[in-house]
Design an enzyme around this catalytic site. Structure first.
Site, short mmCIF file in Angstrom:
data_model
loop_
_atom_site.label_atom_id
_atom_site.label_comp_id
_atom_site.label_asym_id
_atom_site.label_seq_id
_atom_site.Cartn_x
_atom_site.Cartn_y
_atom_site.Cartn_z
CE LYS A 148 2.82 -1.76 -3.15
NZ LYS A 148 1.64 -0.85 -3.85
CD GLU A 223 -7.27 -6.68 9.52
OE1 GLU A 223 -8.87 -6.63 9.50
OE2 GLU A 223 -6.74 -7.35 10.38
CB CYS A 256 -13.11 -2.89 4.44
SG CYS A 256 -12.43 -2.07 5.94
CD GLU A 356 -14.98 -4.89 -0.42
OE1 GLU A 356 -14.07 -5.51 -1.32
OE2 GLU A 356 -14.87 -4.52 0.63
#
Ligand code: NAD
Length: 451
Positions: A148, A223, A256, A356
């Site tokens: 996906k 992750e 990331c 973040e």
């Protein structure tokens, strides 16, 4: 992202589509998992060749779907082709192992087998790198999969599906559904016939997926996000400051593992801040369709707005804005372009040091000594990649051991092709890439009386 104009229309899968894909993957599993590794390897190398033949088309798709530059998109091609070559070899190294029997009366053996049907959800920031980290171990291990892609960047993954189809892969081995996380995601993450979930994305969605998966104990590998610290000691090499800023800004800050908190030893702080200002002021933002060393826009209006809110928050919190700031760079009224931004005198409790941001925004924090640097680096919910810059080898090893993160990058040396990738704490569970990434897709079976 570069001009705010539509570039393609894709089908939006619903729950029924997701379940069709699951049925196909279940049927495909019987066949695919029974093939020999060398047969699966042949299919994987066919796909690898097709990707290389279609490299330009794939890189163009990445430029259009997420605004990455042509140069930047190379990393995606490299990662997926490396993964398709690496995992068959890694799987060949996974041997049946004898388990010692103290009485030496029977033979006990441990075998590793494909976990079953794997579902992979992707983030948009490295569209094909992320596909590579999932498709490599899934196909080599004998799992079948449903991919996906991110609803924000599905085009390059859809080309991979086309190439798999053109190569005439056995039916059901690889399936792709589009759509958002809420519909297709929930249909699959809570379905008892899904055996494994490999997710790359936000900590928020990772937590929801874990809850769904817990109901029937699926294997889950997550992750998630990061807020890496880059510790720059006074004996760092002469390029450490600029290298750190580049690592933060590249991919328009949408990595990331970006070192978004730069921790600088006080005795060199003033000089480093001056250098950072100069570097960021001159850092080039431009159309991703143009060749050359620059960054493009961020992926979407929503992402642009989130970054703007956090930049304003930094100013309100009293951090010292030394470069960039709110608004678009001059000459870029269309497109989601963000000014490379640096805040100095940041305190680790400020929101810009804790959240973040996922944009080209660097927070600079001074420190007095090694222990304080380690404390600040570890004082975060995340634990993906931290960075150390010093010429002192003993210090490198001492500090690296104390950092609570899945990866540590020293003096600009990042991870190798076979290195596991993943994080501590809110950065996830499990590892992708390397042999560790393969193990996530394997079940362990111990058999007594093998003889
Ligand atoms: P996101 O969580 O919004 O979406 C990621 C994927 O998950 C998408 O395909 C989305 O449709 C799907 N999804 C969302 N909710 C879901 C649900 N409830 N069930 C199932 N699927 C669901 O993340 P994003 O905005 O696409 O990506 C950015 C995030 O990804 C950042 O936090 C970044 O740090 C992280 N990321 C981590 C790594 C890593 O390896 N640690 C790599 C790349 C990106």
């Amino acid at each position: 992202p570069a001009d705010e104009k539509p570039i393609a229309e894709v089908a939006w899968a619903d729950e029924a589509d997701a379940l069709k894909a699951l049925k196909a993957a279940q049927l495909g599993f019987k066949y695919w998992s029974a093939l020999s590794l060398s047969e699966r390897t042949e299919w994987m190398s066919k796909l690898r060749s097709a990707i290389l033949e279609n490299e330009t088309r794939l890189r163009q798709a990445i430029i259009h779907e997420m605004g990455k530059t042509y140069e930047g998109s190379y990393e995606d091609i490299e990662a997926i082709t490396n993964a398709l070559a690496f995992y068959p070899k890694a799987m060949a190294d996974v041997k049946d192992e004898s388990i010692p029997d103290p009485e030496n009366t029977h033979r006990h053996v441990m075998v590793h087998q494909a976990a079953g049907v794997a579902v992979a959800y992707l983030a948009w920031n490295f569209p094909l790198l992320n596909v590579g980290f999932k498709i490599g171990p899934a196909l080599a291990s004998g799992c079948t999969m449903i991919l996906k892609p991110s609803e924000l960047a599905p085009l390059s993954a859809m080309i991979i599906a086309e190439l798999i189809d053109e190569a005439k892969f056995p039916k059901g081995v690889f399936n792709l559904v589009n759509g958002d996380g809420a519909t297709t995601g929930d249909a699959l993450t809570s379905h008892p016939d899904v055996n494994m979930i490999s997710f790359t994305g936000s900590t928020r969605a990772g937590a929801l997926i874990s809850q769904n998966a817990a109901k029937d104990f699926k294997r889950v590998s997550l992750e998630l996000g990061g807020k890496g610290a880059n510790i720059i000691f006074k004996d760092a090499d002469s390029e450490a400051i600029e290298r750190g800023a580049l690592r933060c800004f590249r991919n328009s800050g949408q990595s990331c593992n970006a070192p978004t908190r730069m921790l600088i030893e006080k005795s060199m702080y003033e000089d480093a801040v001056e250098r950072l200002k100069k570097y960021a002021d001159e850092f080039k933002v431009d159309d991703p369709n143009k060749e050359g060393d620059h960054i493009g826009p961020v992926i979407s209006e929503m992402q642009y707005n989130k970054i703007q809110t956090l930049i304003k928050k930094g100013i309100d919190e009293g951090a010292k804005l030394i470069s960039g700031g709110p608004g678009k760079p001059n000459g870029f009224d269309n497109g989601y372009y963000v000014k490379p931004t640096v805040f100095a005198d940041v305190n680790n409790n400020m929101e810009i040091a804790r959240t973040e941001i996922f944009g080209p925004v660097l927070s600079v924090i001074p420190f007095d000594n090694e222990n304080e640097a380690i404390e600040i680096a570890n004082d975060t919910d995340y634990g993906l990649t931290n960075y150390i810059q010093t010429q002192d080898t003993e210090k490198v090893q001492r500090v690296a051991r104390k950092l609570r993160s899945g990866m540590v990058d020293v003096n600009g040396v990042g991870i190798a092709v076979a290195s596991p990738f993943g994080g501590y704490k809110h950065s996830g569970i499990g590892r992708e890439a390397g042999t560790e990434g393969l193990i996530e897709f394997l079940e362990v079976k111990t058999v007594g009386g093998w003889n």
